[in-house]
Design a protein around this motif. Structure first.
Motif, PDB file in Angstrom:
ATOM      1  N   GLN A 149    -116.451 -37.352-100.528  1.00 17.09           N
ATOM      2  CA  GLN A 149    -117.454 -36.342-100.205  1.00 17.09           C
ATOM      3  C   GLN A 149    -118.704 -36.552-101.068  1.00 17.09           C
ATOM      4  O   GLN A 149    -119.814 -36.445-100.603  1.00 17.09           O
ATOM      5  CB  GLN A 149    -116.858 -34.953-100.432  1.00 17.09           C
ATOM      6  N   ASP A 154    -114.658 -38.815 -96.039  1.00 19.91           N
ATOM      7  CA  ASP A 154    -114.643 -37.375 -96.289  1.00 19.91           C
ATOM      8  C   ASP A 154    -116.072 -36.823 -96.328  1.00 19.91           C
ATOM      9  O   ASP A 154    -116.668 -36.705 -97.400  1.00 19.91           O
ATOM     10  CB  ASP A 154    -113.919 -37.053 -97.598  1.00 19.91           C
ATOM     11  N   GLU A 155    -116.616 -36.529 -95.170  1.00 19.27           N
ATOM     12  CA  GLU A 155    -117.955 -35.953 -95.064  1.00 19.27           C
ATOM     13  C   GLU A 155    -118.983 -36.658 -95.939  1.00 19.27           C
ATOM     14  O   GLU A 155    -119.740 -36.000 -96.645  1.00 19.27           O
ATOM     15  CB  GLU A 155    -117.957 -34.471 -95.463  1.00 19.27           C
ATOM     16  N   THR A 211    -110.278 -31.919 -96.316  1.00 17.45           N
ATOM     17  CA  THR A 211    -110.188 -32.789 -97.482  1.00 17.45           C
ATOM     18  C   THR A 211    -108.738 -32.926 -97.930  1.00 17.45           C
ATOM     19  O   THR A 211    -108.282 -34.026 -98.261  1.00 17.45           O
ATOM     20  CB  THR A 211    -111.050 -32.230 -98.631  1.00 17.45           C
TER      21      THR A 211
HETATM   22 MG   LIG Z   1    -113.820 -31.070 -98.018  1.00  8.24          MG
END
Ligand SMILES: [Mg+2]
Ligand SMILES: Nc1ncnc2c1ncn2[C@@H]1O[C@H](COP(=O)(O)OP(=O)(O)OP(=O)(O)O)[C@@H](O)[C@H]1O
Lengths: 300, 368
Positions: free
Chosen positions: B85, B161-162, B46
């Protein structure tokens, strides 16, 4: 045991059922009930006029007190002063509290956050009356500010016993309430949201305007309603910082009850104050919704 | 012909206190490629994305987008679409308003905005749902809104991001392919972050494996899988068996190592200078590169060959994971993945079996 249970189920047929939670409300209902009782009494008194020769209240009801309240220039100016004052105080407080809360919630420095929190809570421990007297000491004719101004040769200024000083005192008094009501709303906005707005091309002003403010709306409304009603009905600030020249409705009520002893007229002012407060709150509800005070009811 | 990379980083470092969140990161990514940054939790993925997006400034090093340094460029001036995320959709706006937001901020005219929003909602297969509030959409639909919002202004670079981490497996796999489709369709350069090695292998052109803020390997999925550059990568990608031993001799890339009285052959990519006799090494072999036999006679082209006892059998649907204990390797546990489409016969706990592998599949690393 069985007998007890059987008896119990007679009074309370569905076990653990519908009424349980409501029973827990009873203390609160009692409190509100007492308030309603008091209000009913005030309502009744407000309809009786005082005979100034005998100092007795009339037997029959009339609207004379209300007529007087709405026509007497002094009372009318007091009412307008309260409404205008509460509005200005609410706007100003929200304007000041929002950036303060925002920084308090967002700062990465633990020291700054603690400092802002302590600065917020300290006045709570001091109380409203002592604080108002504090302002007298600071802003009075022989006060600290005038002393300092005197050093550089400026004539003493008259900073007290006027409308601005009352509003100033009120804003200072309301500020922590507003911050405490805003903090949860701003904490609930993830930092990622701001980063997202920024990466999507928004400047920080645009992020504030289009993202943070709308998302904090419910907190702002909640804080606004609390500040508005508290300052509309405030007594101490107008009394102390206004020095009798800047009365709000609560001061006028006090005078009627404890100076003139015209409880009828005082009660009619009290009812009017409740009506005005309710009307203002209702207008805000209609315009922007109830905010955090809607308790999870769907915002429109 | 020297092509300018879409994104590159040279020696980027960022420290939080004494944690090296990102350390000496260098990489280049060509226009239109899909890069996945793979690493365990806390490895700095991240942080690396935040550096590229401009939410954080590197302590050292430089990031370039299209050959230009972005050190002085605020996030809202970099042409980067990011999917966060936790998505970070605006809850007070509808799906369409979310998608329109970056266009409004960029002062597109109303006509273009409504056309583009329609086009991108169509691209992510959300036509007709534009007027829904965010909380009226399912998890997968919200992902799609976030993707559309990040792409609608046609950024130079897409950062993910994921965004799929919170989804259930089926939906996640569906969305992985969806990302790939959209990315191919638009040809946008993409950096995706994940700790799901499967996702990394499935969707990427290029993989960077990170650990403790440092790049462990930067290669194609096939290479990362077939020839990991160190034990960490070998262990992180796929199911891998690691043995500790000592270098006995070497001939080119062929090395002989000694593991508990046994001499095993393997291959090594380490520089020859590091490969001296007696140095301690780790040998890695993937669980699916080990064969299982019922009898000794079945041994075909295996170069290493041992008898072991089955200690555990884990049925995983399309494959079976066996755990074995091999006496010759001082009872080291060995994990084996067995895909057998024809023969559904399985081995049972306690059974004696034979395992074997080829020495080219055994990767030897010098331990420092
Ligand atoms: Mg992360
Ligand atoms: N703002 C911060 N302050 C201090 N430390 C931080 C901060 N942000 C990240 N870190 C630390 O930097 C390291 C890398 O964090 P990062 O968030 O980049 O990990 P990640 O690879 O994205 O992990 P995950 O897969 O869990 O999201 C971690 O050790 C983390 O604790």
């Amino acid at each position: 045991m069985d007998i007890l249970e059987a008896a119990f189920s007679k009074i309370w047929p569905k076990k653990g059922g519908f009424w349980g939670p409501y029973l827990m409300l009873s203390p609160a209902i009692l409190l509100v009930g007492l308030l309603v009782l008091g209000l009913a009494y005030i309502g009744d008194t407000s309809l009786r006029t005082l005979d100034t020769s005998t100092f007795l209240f009339s037997e029959e009801w009339s609207l004379a007190n209300y007529e007087r309240a709405l026509t007497e220039p002094f009372i009318r100016s007091v009412i307008w002063r309260s409404i205008l004052g509460a509005t200005i105080v609410t706007m100003t407080t929200l304007l000041l509290a929002f950036p303060y809360t925002y920084i308090m919630v967002r700062t990465r420095s633990a020291f700054l956050r603690k400092f802002l929190l302590i600065a917020l809570f300290l006045p709570f421990f001091i109380g409203q009356v002592v604080r108002a007297y504090g302002w007298l000491i600071i802003l009075g004719k022989q006060g600290i500010v005038n002393d300092i101004l005197g050093l550089i040769g400026i004539e003493p200024l008259r900073m007290l016993f006027n409308y601005p000083s009352v509003l100033f005192g009120l804003v200072q008094y309301m500020f922590p309430f507003a911050v405490l009501m805003l903090a949860p709303a701003l904490t609930a906005i993830p930092e990622e949201i701001e980063a997202a707005a920024e990466s999507l091309g928004a400047s920080w002003q645009e992020t504030m305007l289009y993202v943070i403010l709308p998302m904090a709306k419910s907190g702002l409304i909640g804080a606004g309603l609390v500040v508005l009603t508290l300052s509309l009905t405030d007594f101490a600030m107008p009394a102390i910082l206004g020095g009798g020249t800047q009365d709000f409705v609560a001061n006028a009520i006090y005078d009627q009850f404890f100076r003139t002893s015209d409880q009828g007229f005082g009660s009619s002012l009290a009812v009017l104050l409740i009506a005005i407060g309710s009307l203002l709150v209702w207008i805000i509800f209609m315009l922007v919704g109830a905010g955090t005070l809607a308790l999870g009811a769907k915002d429109k | 012909m020297n092509k300018v990379s879409a994104v590159s980083a040279s020696n980027v470092c960022l420290q939080f206190g004494d944690v090296h969140a990102v350390k000496n990161v260098c990489f280049e990514l060509e226009e239109g490629r899909f890069l996945t940054v793979l690493g365990p939790s806390g490895s700095g993925k991240t942080t690396l994305l935040r550096l590229i997006a401009g939410f954080q400034q590197p302590d050292q090093g430089e990031i370039f987008i299209k050959g230009q340094t972005v050190r002085e460029l605020a996030p809202n001036k970099r042409s980067i679409g990011m999917v966060f995320q936790r998505l970070a959709l605006f809850p007070h706006m509808t799906a369409a308003e979310n998608v329109a937001f970056p266009l409004k901020m960029r002062r597109f005219n109303a006509r273009t905005i409504s056309d583009r929003v329609k086009e991108y909602l169509h691209l992510v297969r959300l036509e007709g749902l534009g007027s829904r509030k965010i909380n009226e959409l399912s998890g997968g639909q919200q992902q799609r809104v976030a993707i559309a919002r990040a792409l609608v202004f046609e950024p130079d670079l897409l950062l993910l991001d994921e965004p799929l981490a919170a989804l259930d497996r089926k939906l996640r796999e569906e969305m992985q392919l969806e990302f790939r489709r959209i990315q191919k369709e638009l040809g946008v350069t993409t950096i995706n972050v994940t700790h799901d090695q499967r996702e990394a292998l499935v969707v990427s052109d290029q993989i960077i494996v990170m650990n403790y803020g440092e790049i462990q390997q930067n290669a194609t999925p096939l290479e990362v899988y077939r020839s990991p550059s160190n034990p960490f990568v070998a262990n992180f990608v796929g199911v891998t068996n690691l043995f500790h031993g000592m270098l006995e001799s070497l001939k080119g890339q062929q090395v002989a190592i000694r593991i508990s009285q046994q001499t095993l052959l393997g291959t090594s990519k380490s520089e020859n200078s590091a490969l001296t006799q007696g140095v301690s090494v780790q040998a890695a072999i993937r669980a699916e590169q080990i064969r299982l036999f019922r009898g000794k006679s079945e041994n075909r082209e295996c170069e290493a060959y041992f008898e072991g006892r089955v200690t555990d059998v884990i049925f995983e649907g399309e494959r079976i994971l066996y755990e074995l204990s091999v006496a010759a390797l001082s009872d080291a546990p060995i994990r084996i993945i067995h895909h057998d489409q024809q023969d559904f016969s399985t081995f049972e706990v306690g059974e004696m079996v034979f395992v074997g592998w080829q020495s080219r599949d055994m990767h030897v690393f010098v331990v420092d």
